[in-house]
Motif scaffolding. Structure first.
Motif, PDB file in Angstrom:
ATOM      1  N   LYS A 152       0.855  -1.185   0.000  1.00  0.00           N
ATOM      2  CA  LYS A 152       0.000   0.000   0.000  1.00  0.00           C
ATOM      3  C   LYS A 152       0.890   1.234   0.000  1.00  0.00           C
ATOM      4  N   VAL A 153       0.292   2.363  -0.280  1.00  0.00           N
ATOM      5  CA  VAL A 153       1.064   3.602  -0.381  1.00  0.00           C
ATOM      6  C   VAL A 153       1.414   4.109   1.006  1.00  0.00           C
ATOM      7  N   ARG A 154       2.696   4.360   1.219  1.00  0.00           N
ATOM      8  CA  ARG A 154       3.134   4.989   2.464  1.00  0.00           C
ATOM      9  C   ARG A 154       3.132   6.502   2.315  1.00  0.00           C
ATOM     10  N   LYS A 155       3.705   6.976   1.214  1.00  0.00           N
ATOM     11  CA  LYS A 155       3.658   8.412   0.914  1.00  0.00           C
ATOM     12  C   LYS A 155       3.985   8.630  -0.555  1.00  0.00           C
ATOM     13  N   ILE A 156       3.674   9.812  -1.027  1.00  0.00           N
ATOM     14  CA  ILE A 156       3.951  10.216  -2.403  1.00  0.00           C
ATOM     15  C   ILE A 156       5.011  11.320  -2.379  1.00  0.00           C
ATOM     16  N   ALA A 157       6.009  11.172  -3.230  1.00  0.00           N
ATOM     17  CA  ALA A 157       7.050  12.210  -3.341  1.00  0.00           C
ATOM     18  C   ALA A 157       6.492  13.378  -4.145  1.00  0.00           C
ATOM     19  N   ASP A 158       5.589  14.125  -3.513  1.00  0.00           N
ATOM     20  CA  ASP A 158       4.836  15.136  -4.239  1.00  0.00           C
ATOM     21  C   ASP A 158       5.707  16.289  -4.736  1.00  0.00           C
ATOM     22  N   GLN A 159       6.761  16.665  -3.989  1.00  0.00           N
ATOM     23  CA  GLN A 159       7.618  17.761  -4.436  1.00  0.00           C
ATOM     24  C   GLN A 159       8.342  17.403  -5.724  1.00  0.00           C
ATOM     25  N   ASN A 160       8.783  16.174  -5.823  1.00  0.00           N
ATOM     26  CA  ASN A 160       9.438  15.730  -7.058  1.00  0.00           C
ATOM     27  C   ASN A 160       8.448  15.700  -8.223  1.00  0.00           C
ATOM     28  N   LEU A 161       7.219  15.317  -7.907  1.00  0.00           N
ATOM     29  CA  LEU A 161       6.175  15.312  -8.936  1.00  0.00           C
ATOM     30  C   LEU A 161       5.896  16.727  -9.443  1.00  0.00           C
ATOM     31  N   VAL A 162       5.796  17.662  -8.517  1.00  0.00           N
ATOM     32  CA  VAL A 162       5.532  19.052  -8.900  1.00  0.00           C
ATOM     33  C   VAL A 162       6.657  19.591  -9.766  1.00  0.00           C
ATOM     34  N   GLN A 163       7.886  19.244  -9.406  1.00  0.00           N
ATOM     35  CA  GLN A 163       9.027  19.705 -10.196  1.00  0.00           C
ATOM     36  C   GLN A 163       8.951  19.171 -11.622  1.00  0.00           C
ATOM     37  N   ALA A 164       8.579  17.901 -11.752  1.00  0.00           N
ATOM     38  CA  ALA A 164       8.451  17.314 -13.093  1.00  0.00           C
ATOM     39  C   ALA A 164       7.338  17.993 -13.885  1.00  0.00           C
ATOM     40  N   LEU A 165       6.221  18.268 -13.240  1.00  0.00           N
ATOM     41  CA  LEU A 165       5.108  18.932 -13.919  1.00  0.00           C
ATOM     42  C   LEU A 165       5.473  20.369 -14.296  1.00  0.00           C
ATOM     43  N   ASN A 166       6.261  21.017 -13.441  1.00  0.00           N
ATOM     44  CA  ASN A 166       6.697  22.382 -13.751  1.00  0.00           C
ATOM     45  C   ASN A 166       7.604  22.428 -14.979  1.00  0.00           C
ATOM     46  N   ASN A 167       8.206  21.299 -15.293  1.00  0.00           N
ATOM     47  CA  ASN A 167       9.052  21.203 -16.483  1.00  0.00           C
ATOM     48  C   ASN A 167       8.259  20.744 -17.708  1.00  0.00           C
ATOM     49  N   ASN A 168       6.907  20.818 -17.604  1.00  0.00           N
ATOM     50  CA  ASN A 168       6.005  20.516 -18.719  1.00  0.00           C
ATOM     51  C   ASN A 168       6.049  19.057 -19.156  1.00  0.00           C
ATOM     52  N   ALA A 169       6.408  18.169 -18.254  1.00  0.00           N
ATOM     53  CA  ALA A 169       6.424  16.741 -18.576  1.00  0.00           C
ATOM     54  C   ALA A 169       5.092  16.104 -18.199  1.00  0.00           C
ATOM     55  N   ILE A 170       4.715  15.073 -18.967  1.00  0.00           N
ATOM     56  CA  ILE A 170       3.645  14.182 -18.531  1.00  0.00           C
ATOM     57  C   ILE A 170       4.309  13.108 -17.671  1.00  0.00           C
ATOM     58  N   VAL A 171       3.843  12.974 -16.442  1.00  0.00           N
ATOM     59  CA  VAL A 171       4.424  12.004 -15.526  1.00  0.00           C
ATOM     60  C   VAL A 171       3.642  10.697 -15.612  1.00  0.00           C
ATOM     61  N   VAL A 172       4.354   9.595 -15.800  1.00  0.00           N
ATOM     62  CA  VAL A 172       3.747   8.262 -15.854  1.00  0.00           C
ATOM     63  C   VAL A 172       4.163   7.498 -14.607  1.00  0.00           C
ATOM     64  N   ILE A 173       3.190   6.996 -13.869  1.00  0.00           N
ATOM     65  CA  ILE A 173       3.453   6.279 -12.623  1.00  0.00           C
ATOM     66  C   ILE A 173       2.841   4.889 -12.698  1.00  0.00           C
ATOM     67  N   SER A 174       3.624   3.899 -12.316  1.00  0.00           N
ATOM     68  CA  SER A 174       3.168   2.506 -12.329  1.00  0.00           C
ATOM     69  C   SER A 174       2.569   2.128 -10.983  1.00  0.00           C
ATOM     70  N   SER A 175       2.051   0.927 -10.937  1.00  0.00           N
ATOM     71  CA  SER A 175       1.416   0.430  -9.707  1.00  0.00           C
ATOM     72  C   SER A 175       2.428  -0.255  -8.795  1.00  0.00           C
ATOM     73  N   LEU A 176       3.600   0.326  -8.689  1.00  0.00           N
ATOM     74  CA  LEU A 176       4.669  -0.218  -7.845  1.00  0.00           C
ATOM     75  C   LEU A 176       5.109   0.829  -6.849  1.00  0.00           C
ATOM     76  N   GLY A 177       5.405   0.366  -5.632  1.00  0.00           N
ATOM     77  CA  GLY A 177       5.939   1.249  -4.601  1.00  0.00           C
ATOM     78  C   GLY A 177       7.278   0.733  -4.126  1.00  0.00           C
ATOM     79  N   TYR A 178       8.154   1.650  -3.792  1.00  0.00           N
ATOM     80  CA  TYR A 178       9.522   1.300  -3.401  1.00  0.00           C
ATOM     81  C   TYR A 178       9.736   1.679  -1.940  1.00  0.00           C
ATOM     82  N   SER A 179      10.236   0.725  -1.149  1.00  0.00           N
ATOM     83  CA  SER A 179      10.395   0.964   0.279  1.00  0.00           C
ATOM     84  C   SER A 179      11.791   1.486   0.587  1.00  0.00           C
TER      85      SER A 179
END
Length: 436
Positions: A149-176
């Protein structure tokens, strides 16, 4: 679509285009959608959203792809309440299926052949370890092992990627933090990403048009408070749709204003849902989704688009753009998702303590959801603030609705003298009045 129809549609879509620019949409694309013949059309529509300035995060599933890999390996799948138990033997096959599916998605987003809808799109696609996972654990004696299950989302990294005009693709995998990989339901990942980002929408693709009521009619919109009534699955909605509705309910209760269920089998359903009043799916929205406010000059076009069909039916008196612009300060509008779906005017007559309620309209696709009474309630509050003791309305075809709202039949002689002198005897409108 005829040329004029296309032009009219394009003009009508411009308010949505303006409203969506710079907004963040999280899109859940299940593995079934990626295998469907309509997949590349969906990708083209997502590319169009990207070109219009929408910030996109695509979370993809891979359930059928995983099933296929595990079956080919001769492994018997174990499901507990629709959740896969991922053990050490099946984990490599899960990783292979998820990775291959992600590659298919990224490849489709990279398409740019001449004479194709995505020619010149030049989309930047970014994937990464944005999901921190943890084990689901042992539940009722079942060890879910590498199902997580999801523990947390690296939202700051996601925002940075979106700010660079990228489409972010996320899989159904989580890394501990210990370096393990967990197989997490993609719908859960999508929900948590939308919540962490404070996304403007969660869009979930499903295999049908949306939620059905007990009469097999499509439920076009639901307030969050209405969702629990549908959680007990019945023969009208299968468990996957109810599960998608629960995800929509969860995110809207945790800060995401709206969530939409859209058919991945229908070409253009995404654009139809986002850029037309009619829509093509089921919309779930928080209570703050709607807004009633005074109209401004910028709202004239939206009000005209709402009232012109009613004018043609003789329900409302015709108003020219010029007249509406002069009287815009008398109007209030009801907005849904930045789109005008209701309006009403409130007019005064000198020192009279009686005001006129006029040009009451609600878009046909949004009638029956309680919006018109809310708009009327707002008008009544404003009328009291202006010192009115009564308000009246003239109507030719909606008398019963106003009676239901507490209006009483009145004579023309009961109206302010200025209104009596301007009464149109050709329309023969009936007068109704309400004490405030």
């Amino acid at each position: 679509m005829a040329n004029n129809d296309y032009i009219n549609w394009f003009r009508a879509s411009s308010p949505y285009i303006n409203a969506y620019r710079g907004k963040t949409f999280v899109v859940y694309l299940p593995g079934e959608a990626i295998r469907h013949s309509n997949f590349h059309t969906i990708i083209q529509d997502l590319a169009l959203l990207n070109s219009l300035g929408v910030r996109l995060v695509i979370v993809h599933g891979a359930r059928p792809q995983i099933d296929e890999q595990i079956s080919a390996a001769g492994i018997e799948p174990l499901l507990v309440e629709r959740t896969r138990v991922t053990d050490a033997e099946s984990l490599p096959h899960v990783l292979h299926a998820v990775g291959a599916t992600r590659c298919v998605l990224e490849s489709a987003l990279s398409t740019g052949l001449p004479n194709s809808p995505m020619h010149g799109a030049d989309i930047s696609v970014l994937s990464g370890n944005f999901v921190v996972g943890m084990p689901k654990g042992v539940i009722d004696g079942v060890d879910f092992q590498f199902s997580g299950k999801v523990r947390k989302i690296a939202d700051q990294n996601l925002v940075q990627a979106l700010n660079n005009n990228a489409i972010v693709v996320i899989s159904s995998l989580g890394y501990s933090l210990t370096g393990e990989i967990f197989n997490i339901p993609a719908s859960e990942v999508a929900s948590e990403v939308a919540i962490a980002l404070g996304a403007d929408k969660l869009i979930t693709f499903i295999h049908s048009d949306g939620l059905l009521d007990t009469h097999d009619n499509l439920v076009r919109q639901l307030r969050v408070s209405q969702c629990p009534n549908y959680f007990h699955a019945n023969d009208k909605n299968d468990t996957s749709i109810i599960s998608s509705l629960k995800s929509a309910y969860t995110v809207c209760n945790r800060g995401v204003p709206r969530a939409q269920l859209i058919n991945f089998c229908q070409s253009g359903a995404l654009l139809g849902e986002l850029f037309t009043r009619e829509g093509h799916g089921t919309l779930v929205h928080s209570d703050s989704y709607e807004e009633i406010r005074p109209a401004t000059i910028d709202d004239v076009g939206g009000i005209l688009g709402l009232i012109e069909p009613l004018e043609e039916q003789g329900i409302l008196v015709r108003r020219s753009r010029e007249l509406l612009e002069r009287e815009i300060n008398q109007f209030y509008i009801l907005e849904l998702d930045g789109t005008i779906i209701g309006c009403a005017g409130l007019y005064s007559f000198g020192d009279s303590d009686v005001g006129e309620l006029a040009c009451v309209a609600t878009h046909p696709n949004h009638q029956g959801y309680g919006y018109a009474p809310k708009l009327l309630n707002k008008i009544e509050i404003e009328a009291k603030n202006l010192g009115f003791k009564k308000i009246f309305v003239l109507t030719t075809q909606t008398a019963h609705w106003f009676i239901e709202q507490g209006f009483k039949p009145a004579d023309i002689s009961d109206l302010p003298a200025q209104k009596q002198s301007a009464y149109n005897f050709q329309r023969l409108s009936k007068a109704f009045i309400k004490n405030l």
